[in-house]
Design an enzyme around this catalytic site. Structure first.
Site, PDB file in Angstrom:
ATOM      1  N   ASP A   8     -75.390  -4.144 -33.082  1.00  0.00           N
ATOM      2  CA  ASP A   8     -74.438  -4.029 -31.980  1.00  0.00           C
ATOM      3  C   ASP A   8     -73.276  -4.961 -32.318  1.00  0.00           C
ATOM      4  OD1 ASP A   8     -73.465  -3.356 -29.340  1.00  0.00           O
ATOM      5  OD2 ASP A   8     -74.142  -5.358 -28.720  1.00  0.00           O
ATOM      6  N   ASP A  10     -70.474  -6.557 -29.960  1.00  0.00           N
ATOM      7  CA  ASP A  10     -70.192  -7.657 -29.041  1.00  0.00           C
ATOM      8  C   ASP A  10     -71.479  -8.371 -28.635  1.00  0.00           C
ATOM      9  OD1 ASP A  10     -67.319  -7.107 -28.859  1.00  0.00           O
ATOM     10  OD2 ASP A  10     -67.964  -5.279 -27.845  1.00  0.00           O
TER      11      ASP A  10
END
Length: 189
Positions: A8, A10
Site C-alpha cells: 500500500d 500511504d
C-alpha cells in the site's frame, strides 16, 4: 512464475499525509528500503497498490499523482529496490466528482488491482504478500488469495480485530523485515 510484495502507498511506503501529491511533502516510512531490498533479494517483485480518492475528490489530478509516482520509482531505484509497477484506484463511490464518482472493482478492499498486476506481470498470487496499514488492504489480499496478508502499525490506527484479520502484524517496517526475511547467521548454519 514470479511472486510479488504488494505495498500500500500511504502509511506503508510514505508517511501518511493528507492526500499526498507533491514531491516536497513525501517522506518515506522508516525501514521501507531495507524491507524492499530484502524482498527483492528473496525473489519478490515490488508493486504498489493504492487507493487514491484524492483524485476522485478533485484535490489533485492523475497527472500530478503519476508525476509523484515517477519520482517515487526513481527513489526506489536509487535504493537498489526497483518498483516493477504501480496500480492505483482513482475512484470513490460517494465522494468522487464526475467520472470518478463510481463504485468500482479496483478500489480496495476489492482485489482487482492485484488481479491486474498478476495478469500484466504473470505473477503467482498464491506465493505473494500484501503489506498494508488498513483492514481494506488485508481484505483485498484475502480476496486475491495471496499467500500472506500483513498489517503494519506505520499508518492508520490499527485495532485488535484488524490485527487478528491479518496473517502477520508488525509495528514497524524494520520489525516486518526481520519477520519476513530474517538474516541467517552463517556461523550457525
Amino acid at each position: 512464475m514470479p511472486k510479488a510484495l504488494f505495498l500500500d502507498r500511504d502509511g506503508v511506503v510514505n508517511v501518511e499525509k493528507h492526500y499526498l501529491h507533491r514531491i516536497e511533502d513525501c517522506e518515506f516510512v522508516a525501514g521501507l528500503f531495507d524491507l524492499c531490498r530484502a524482498a527483492s533479494q528473496a525473489g519478490y517483485r515490488l508493486i504498489i497498490v493504492t487507493n487514491q480518492s484524492g483524485i476522485a475528490r478533485g484535490y489533485f489530478n492523475e497527472a500530478q499523482f503519476l508525476s509523484l509516482m515517477d519520482w517515487v520509482r526513481l527513489q526506489f531505484s536509487r535504493q537498489n529496490a526497483p518498483l516493477l509497477d504501480v496500480f492505483y484506484c482513482p475512484h470513490h463511490p460517494t465522494q468522487g466528482v464526475g467520472q470518478y464518482k463510481t463504485k468500482c472493482l479496483c478500489r480496495k478492499p476489492h482485489p482487482q488491482m492485484l488481479f491486474d498486476a498478476a495478469r500484466k506481470h504473470d505473477l503467482d498470487l498464491q506465493e505473494s504478500i500484501i503489506v498494508g496499514d488498513k483492514l481494506s488492504d488485508i481484505q483485498a489480499g484475502r480476496a486475491a488469495h495471496v499467500k500472506k496478508t500483513v498489517l503494519v502499525g506505520t499508518g492508520h490506527h490499527v485495532n485488535e480485530a484488524d490485527k487478528q484479520a491479518a496473517d502477520l502484524f508488525a509495528d514497524s517496517l524494520f520489525e516486518l523485515k526481520n519477520q519476513l526475511f530474517p538474516v541467517v547467521d552463517e556461523a550457525c548454519a
